[in-house]
Motif scaffolding. Sequence first.
Motif, PDB file in Angstrom:
ATOM      1  N   TYR A 280       0.841  -1.206   0.000  1.00  0.00           N
ATOM      2  CA  TYR A 280       0.000   0.000   0.000  1.00  0.00           C
ATOM      3  C   TYR A 280       0.875   1.254   0.000  1.00  0.00           C
ATOM      4  CZ  TYR A 280      -3.632  -3.311   1.151  1.00  0.00           C
ATOM      5  OH  TYR A 280      -4.487  -4.367   1.111  1.00  0.00           O
ATOM      6  N   PHE A 281       0.427   2.261  -0.720  1.00  0.00           N
ATOM      7  CA  PHE A 281       1.143   3.532  -0.700  1.00  0.00           C
ATOM      8  C   PHE A 281       0.151   4.699  -0.765  1.00  0.00           C
ATOM      9  CE2 PHE A 281       1.137   1.700  -4.907  1.00  0.00           C
ATOM     10  CZ  PHE A 281       0.649   2.708  -5.705  1.00  0.00           C
ATOM     11  N   LEU A 282       0.593   5.834  -0.267  1.00  0.00           N
ATOM     12  CA  LEU A 282      -0.257   7.018  -0.175  1.00  0.00           C
ATOM     13  C   LEU A 282      -0.422   7.674  -1.552  1.00  0.00           C
ATOM     14  CD1 LEU A 282      -1.480   8.338   2.404  1.00  0.00           C
ATOM     15  CD2 LEU A 282       0.449   9.902   2.396  1.00  0.00           C
ATOM     16  N   THR A 283      -1.617   8.118  -1.863  1.00  0.00           N
ATOM     17  CA  THR A 283      -1.837   8.830  -3.134  1.00  0.00           C
ATOM     18  C   THR A 283      -1.689  10.338  -2.895  1.00  0.00           C
ATOM     19  OG1 THR A 283      -4.196   9.033  -2.714  1.00  0.00           O
ATOM     20  CG2 THR A 283      -3.495   7.094  -3.948  1.00  0.00           C
ATOM     21  N   GLY A 284      -1.742  11.115  -3.955  1.00  0.00           N
ATOM     22  CA  GLY A 284      -1.664  12.572  -3.835  1.00  0.00           C
ATOM     23  C   GLY A 284      -2.825  13.102  -2.995  1.00  0.00           C
ATOM     24  N   ALA A 285      -4.023  12.553  -3.264  1.00  0.00           N
ATOM     25  CA  ALA A 285      -5.212  12.973  -2.511  1.00  0.00           C
ATOM     26  C   ALA A 285      -5.048  12.631  -1.026  1.00  0.00           C
ATOM     27  CB  ALA A 285      -6.441  12.278  -3.071  1.00  0.00           C
ATOM     28  N   GLY A 286      -4.449  11.479  -0.767  1.00  0.00           N
ATOM     29  CA  GLY A 286      -4.217  11.051   0.620  1.00  0.00           C
ATOM     30  C   GLY A 286      -3.257  11.991   1.334  1.00  0.00           C
ATOM     31  N   ALA A 287      -2.177  12.362   0.632  1.00  0.00           N
ATOM     32  CA  ALA A 287      -1.195  13.274   1.223  1.00  0.00           C
ATOM     33  C   ALA A 287      -1.821  14.638   1.510  1.00  0.00           C
ATOM     34  CB  ALA A 287      -0.001  13.428   0.277  1.00  0.00           C
ATOM     35  N   GLN A 288      -2.668  15.092   0.582  1.00  0.00           N
ATOM     36  CA  GLN A 288      -3.367  16.378   0.767  1.00  0.00           C
ATOM     37  C   GLN A 288      -4.315  16.307   1.967  1.00  0.00           C
ATOM     38  OE1 GLN A 288      -5.390  17.547  -2.781  1.00  0.00           O
ATOM     39  NE2 GLN A 288      -3.546  18.335  -3.760  1.00  0.00           N
ATOM     40  N   ALA A 289      -5.079  15.224   2.036  1.00  0.00           N
ATOM     41  CA  ALA A 289      -6.035  15.057   3.143  1.00  0.00           C
ATOM     42  C   ALA A 289      -5.299  15.023   4.483  1.00  0.00           C
ATOM     43  CB  ALA A 289      -6.832  13.777   2.951  1.00  0.00           C
ATOM     44  N   LEU A 290      -4.179  14.326   4.489  1.00  0.00           N
ATOM     45  CA  LEU A 290      -3.403  14.199   5.719  1.00  0.00           C
ATOM     46  C   LEU A 290      -2.867  15.558   6.172  1.00  0.00           C
ATOM     47  CD1 LEU A 290      -2.349  12.022   7.684  1.00  0.00           C
ATOM     48  CD2 LEU A 290      -0.291  11.880   6.306  1.00  0.00           C
ATOM     49  N   SER A 291      -2.318  16.328   5.234  1.00  0.00           N
ATOM     50  CA  SER A 291      -1.784  17.640   5.619  1.00  0.00           C
ATOM     51  C   SER A 291      -2.914  18.576   6.051  1.00  0.00           C
ATOM     52  CB  SER A 291      -0.938  18.255   4.507  1.00  0.00           C
ATOM     53  OG  SER A 291      -1.722  18.425   3.377  1.00  0.00           O
ATOM     54  N   ALA A 292      -4.088  18.463   5.411  1.00  0.00           N
ATOM     55  CA  ALA A 292      -5.246  19.292   5.794  1.00  0.00           C
ATOM     56  C   ALA A 292      -5.673  18.974   7.229  1.00  0.00           C
ATOM     57  CB  ALA A 292      -6.395  19.051   4.833  1.00  0.00           C
ATOM     58  N   TYR A 293      -5.706  17.684   7.560  1.00  0.00           N
ATOM     59  CA  TYR A 293      -6.089  17.285   8.912  1.00  0.00           C
ATOM     60  C   TYR A 293      -5.054  17.757   9.942  1.00  0.00           C
ATOM     61  CZ  TYR A 293     -10.319  14.586   8.175  1.00  0.00           C
ATOM     62  OH  TYR A 293     -11.612  14.224   7.909  1.00  0.00           O
ATOM     63  N   GLU A 294      -3.785  17.659   9.566  1.00  0.00           N
ATOM     64  CA  GLU A 294      -2.726  18.101  10.484  1.00  0.00           C
ATOM     65  C   GLU A 294      -2.833  19.606  10.743  1.00  0.00           C
ATOM     66  OE1 GLU A 294       0.795  16.607   8.652  1.00  0.00           O
ATOM     67  OE2 GLU A 294       0.673  14.685   9.698  1.00  0.00           O
ATOM     68  N   GLU A 295      -3.121  20.349   9.672  1.00  0.00           N
ATOM     69  CA  GLU A 295      -3.288  21.803   9.768  1.00  0.00           C
ATOM     70  C   GLU A 295      -4.458  22.128  10.692  1.00  0.00           C
ATOM     71  OE1 GLU A 295      -1.908  25.526   8.850  1.00  0.00           O
ATOM     72  OE2 GLU A 295      -1.085  23.645   8.078  1.00  0.00           O
ATOM     73  N   LEU A 296      -5.550  21.418  10.470  1.00  0.00           N
ATOM     74  CA  LEU A 296      -6.762  21.617  11.274  1.00  0.00           C
ATOM     75  C   LEU A 296      -6.471  21.326  12.743  1.00  0.00           C
ATOM     76  CD1 LEU A 296      -9.911  22.033  11.203  1.00  0.00           C
ATOM     77  CD2 LEU A 296     -10.089  19.563  11.049  1.00  0.00           C
ATOM     78  N   TRP A 297      -5.733  20.259  12.981  1.00  0.00           N
ATOM     79  CA  TRP A 297      -5.385  19.845  14.342  1.00  0.00           C
ATOM     80  C   TRP A 297      -4.538  20.914  15.038  1.00  0.00           C
ATOM     81  CZ3 TRP A 297      -7.712  16.733  17.337  1.00  0.00           C
ATOM     82  CH2 TRP A 297      -7.101  16.248  18.494  1.00  0.00           C
ATOM     83  N   LYS A 298      -3.589  21.485  14.262  1.00  0.00           N
ATOM     84  CA  LYS A 298      -2.730  22.547  14.808  1.00  0.00           C
ATOM     85  C   LYS A 298      -3.574  23.752  15.208  1.00  0.00           C
ATOM     86  CE  LYS A 298       1.641  21.741  12.486  1.00  0.00           C
ATOM     87  NZ  LYS A 298       2.413  22.139  11.327  1.00  0.00           N
ATOM     88  N   ASN A 299      -4.505  24.134  14.335  1.00  0.00           N
ATOM     89  CA  ASN A 299      -5.392  25.268  14.596  1.00  0.00           C
ATOM     90  C   ASN A 299      -6.241  25.034  15.841  1.00  0.00           C
ATOM     91  OD1 ASN A 299      -4.415  26.609  12.406  1.00  0.00           O
ATOM     92  ND2 ASN A 299      -6.045  25.946  11.041  1.00  0.00           N
ATOM     93  N   LEU A 300      -6.738  23.793  15.968  1.00  0.00           N
ATOM     94  CA  LEU A 300      -7.571  23.462  17.127  1.00  0.00           C
ATOM     95  C   LEU A 300      -6.767  23.539  18.425  1.00  0.00           C
ATOM     96  CD1 LEU A 300      -9.704  20.474  15.793  1.00  0.00           C
ATOM     97  CD2 LEU A 300     -10.547  22.707  16.461  1.00  0.00           C
ATOM     98  N   GLU A 301      -5.516  23.092  18.330  1.00  0.00           N
ATOM     99  CA  GLU A 301      -4.642  23.148  19.519  1.00  0.00           C
ATOM    100  C   GLU A 301      -4.367  24.589  19.935  1.00  0.00           C
ATOM    101  OE1 GLU A 301      -1.272  20.751  18.490  1.00  0.00           O
ATOM    102  OE2 GLU A 301      -1.956  19.099  19.745  1.00  0.00           O
ATOM    103  N   GLY A 302      -4.351  25.470  18.909  1.00  0.00           N
ATOM    104  CA  GLY A 302      -4.059  26.890  19.168  1.00  0.00           C
ATOM    105  C   GLY A 302      -5.201  27.628  19.860  1.00  0.00           C
ATOM    106  N   ILE A 303      -6.410  27.047  19.746  1.00  0.00           N
ATOM    107  CA  ILE A 303      -7.568  27.717  20.338  1.00  0.00           C
ATOM    108  C   ILE A 303      -7.576  27.506  21.845  1.00  0.00           C
ATOM    109  CG2 ILE A 303     -10.108  27.757  20.448  1.00  0.00           C
ATOM    110  CD1 ILE A 303     -10.091  26.825  17.514  1.00  0.00           C
ATOM    111  N   LYS A 304      -7.645  28.583  22.568  1.00  0.00           N
ATOM    112  CA  LYS A 304      -7.678  28.481  24.043  1.00  0.00           C
ATOM    113  C   LYS A 304      -9.089  28.769  24.535  1.00  0.00           C
ATOM    114  CE  LYS A 304      -2.892  29.518  25.090  1.00  0.00           C
ATOM    115  NZ  LYS A 304      -1.983  30.500  25.644  1.00  0.00           N
ATOM    116  N   LEU A 305      -9.557  27.895  25.392  1.00  0.00           N
ATOM    117  CA  LEU A 305     -10.894  28.114  25.954  1.00  0.00           C
ATOM    118  C   LEU A 305     -10.829  29.197  27.021  1.00  0.00           C
ATOM    119  CD1 LEU A 305     -12.094  24.433  26.319  1.00  0.00           C
ATOM    120  CD2 LEU A 305     -12.869  26.082  24.637  1.00  0.00           C
ATOM    121  N   THR A 306     -11.728  30.166  26.914  1.00  0.00           N
ATOM    122  CA  THR A 306     -11.706  31.248  27.938  1.00  0.00           C
ATOM    123  C   THR A 306     -12.907  31.125  28.870  1.00  0.00           C
ATOM    124  OG1 THR A 306     -12.809  32.673  26.327  1.00  0.00           O
ATOM    125  CG2 THR A 306     -10.420  32.914  26.567  1.00  0.00           C
TER     126      THR A 306
END
Lengths: 160, 94
Positions: B68-94
Amino acid sequence: MTYEEVKVSEAIEAITSVYGDMDDEDLVDMVEHFVPTERTKIENTVKFYRDHEDHIDTLTFVQEEPLEEHGALVGEVKIHRSPFPYLRAISRFIFPAHISIRVFDQLVEDAEEEYLEALSKDRKWHARWIRIRESLRFCFTIVVQIKASTLKIVWSLFRT
Amino acid sequence: MSVTKTELLIMELLVSGSAYGLELVHRSEGKLKRGTVYVLLQRIEEKGFIKSQRQPRDGNSKSARRTYFLTGAGAQALSAYEELWKNLEGIKLT
């Protein structure tokens, strides 16, 4: 003895037991069909089989001659049948071909490799344990796959 | 199209190179199970994030085992999720 070599020997045994006497060339063709490997290797094994047909126990495919002398694929080992083909048959009966090939054949490949490796190290009890464990794992995977397929169908119905 | 946590894990493992199912189980250090890995791989492949091909043997023949190997779409989806995860981590609950 490699996994591939075991497969070739098994195929010769199975074909000759079903079709009886046949030309060497036909036998090589049939083995090649079932076990795609280098033709010369198959030819050597068929030749070896023919030369020692009388001394070979057809059930266990045991022979006494050393491997190097003939350059054949069968050596001084006892060749066992893989106990897993019935699992492939079950998966093909239950699931469509693409799921059977992509999910269950992979599982059986792993199981066969581990099983034959244990036998090659003469660890018979471990091999028996692998046989039971992998059969149970296979049943578990069937349940998981049925669950996944059902959810997929329900989801597609829900969306339409 | 949704991607589960386990599917993301498989895609992350495939970033370092193509692998077959059992190899992925070993790489995951116990997070993936042998009984479910092929079901998951088949599901991700249907989504188009990974692709598989039959593994070549020593000669010209091919075994039933698939790599099995990652496709271009898979790599894009993975980076999008990682980006989203980073953004979520950056949000601080007040």
